[in-house]
Design a protein around this motif. Structure first.
Motif, mmCIF file in Angstrom:
data_model
loop_
_atom_site.group_PDB
_atom_site.id
_atom_site.type_symbol
_atom_site.label_atom_id
_atom_site.label_comp_id
_atom_site.label_asym_id
_atom_site.label_seq_id
_atom_site.Cartn_x
_atom_site.Cartn_y
_atom_site.Cartn_z
ATOM 1 N N SER A 16 0.835 -1.207 0.000
ATOM 2 C CA SER A 16 0.000 0.000 0.000
ATOM 3 C C SER A 16 0.863 1.247 0.000
ATOM 4 O O SER A 16 1.998 1.236 0.484
ATOM 5 N N TYR A 59 -14.209 6.391 -9.836
ATOM 6 C CA TYR A 59 -12.998 5.578 -9.922
ATOM 7 C C TYR A 59 -12.921 4.880 -11.276
ATOM 8 O O TYR A 59 -13.938 4.469 -11.834
ATOM 9 N N ASP A 61 -12.267 1.671 -13.485
ATOM 10 C CA ASP A 61 -12.578 0.267 -13.199
ATOM 11 C C ASP A 61 -11.351 -0.490 -12.710
ATOM 12 O O ASP A 61 -11.452 -1.394 -11.875
ATOM 13 N N SER A 62 -10.192 -0.122 -13.204
ATOM 14 C CA SER A 62 -8.960 -0.846 -12.877
ATOM 15 C C SER A 62 -8.528 -0.662 -11.425
ATOM 16 O O SER A 62 -7.725 -1.454 -10.918
ATOM 17 N N LYS A 64 -10.996 0.331 -8.878
ATOM 18 C CA LYS A 64 -12.177 0.283 -8.016
ATOM 19 C C LYS A 64 -12.039 -0.847 -6.999
ATOM 20 O O LYS A 64 -11.684 -1.968 -7.343
ATOM 21 N N GLY A 65 -12.305 -0.512 -5.749
ATOM 22 C CA GLY A 65 -12.187 -1.488 -4.678
ATOM 23 C C GLY A 65 -10.801 -1.564 -4.063
ATOM 24 O O GLY A 65 -10.626 -2.175 -3.007
ATOM 25 N N ARG A 66 -9.811 -0.940 -4.714
ATOM 26 C CA ARG A 66 -8.446 -0.964 -4.191
ATOM 27 C C ARG A 66 -7.966 0.433 -3.789
ATOM 28 O O ARG A 66 -7.193 0.574 -2.850
ATOM 29 N N THR A 68 -8.784 4.585 -2.828
ATOM 30 C CA THR A 68 -9.786 5.465 -2.227
ATOM 31 C C THR A 68 -9.301 6.902 -2.280
ATOM 32 O O THR A 68 -8.185 7.195 -1.822
ATOM 33 N N ASN A 83 -4.269 0.459 -2.134
ATOM 34 C CA ASN A 83 -4.055 -0.841 -1.505
ATOM 35 C C ASN A 83 -3.976 -1.938 -2.569
ATOM 36 O O ASN A 83 -4.385 -1.728 -3.716
ATOM 37 N N SER A 84 -3.475 -3.074 -2.167
ATOM 38 C CA SER A 84 -3.372 -4.227 -3.078
ATOM 39 C C SER A 84 -2.734 -3.825 -4.401
ATOM 40 O O SER A 84 -3.241 -4.152 -5.485
#
Length: 126
Positions: A16, A59, A61-62, A64-66, A68, A83-84
């Motif tokens: 991270s 965000y 798509d590449s 999103k979820g990682r 913020t 993150n990740s």
């Protein structure tokens, strides 16, 4: 408006980093903000953005979820928590800003922004 990006560095895959973008010269709350990145040999691409009110966040798509995007009004600073991380996230990351107006905010387009920081390099090793 002056933007100063920082926080880049070398990190292993899965790790991270948090990027910061310090803003000066204009009331922070009146700016729409975005993060872009540019990998070697590629065009600059959209990563994340939010409207001046903070009510809308966007965000790619590449990421999103990682990733913020967030802001600290007291510090006039925008953050990108990553993150990740993956090797394909390796790029120079830029923060960008545009004064909020009645015009539709095309958050994913580089030409929608008037102000750019100098970029900070993120390298993710495999």
């Amino acid at each position: 408006v002056q933007l100063q990006a920082s926080g880049g560095g070398l990190v292993q895959a899965g790790g991270s980093l948090r990027l910061s973008c310090a803003i000066s010269g204009r009331t922070f709350s009146s700016l729409n903000m975005g993060w872009f990145r540019q990998a070697p040999g590629k065009e600059r691409e959209f990563v994340a953005a939010f409207t001046w009110s903070g009510s809308s966040k966007y965000y790619a798509d590449s990421v999103k979820g990682r990733f913020t995007i967030s802001r600290d009004n007291a510090k006039n600073t925008v953050y990108l928590q990553m993150n990740s991380l993956k090797p394909e996230d390796t790029a120079v990351y830029y923060c960008a800003a545009v004064r909020a107006s009645a015009i539709v905010f095309h958050f994913g387009l580089t030409r929608a922004y008037d102000y750019w920081g100098q970029g900070t390099l993120v390298t993710v090793s495999s």
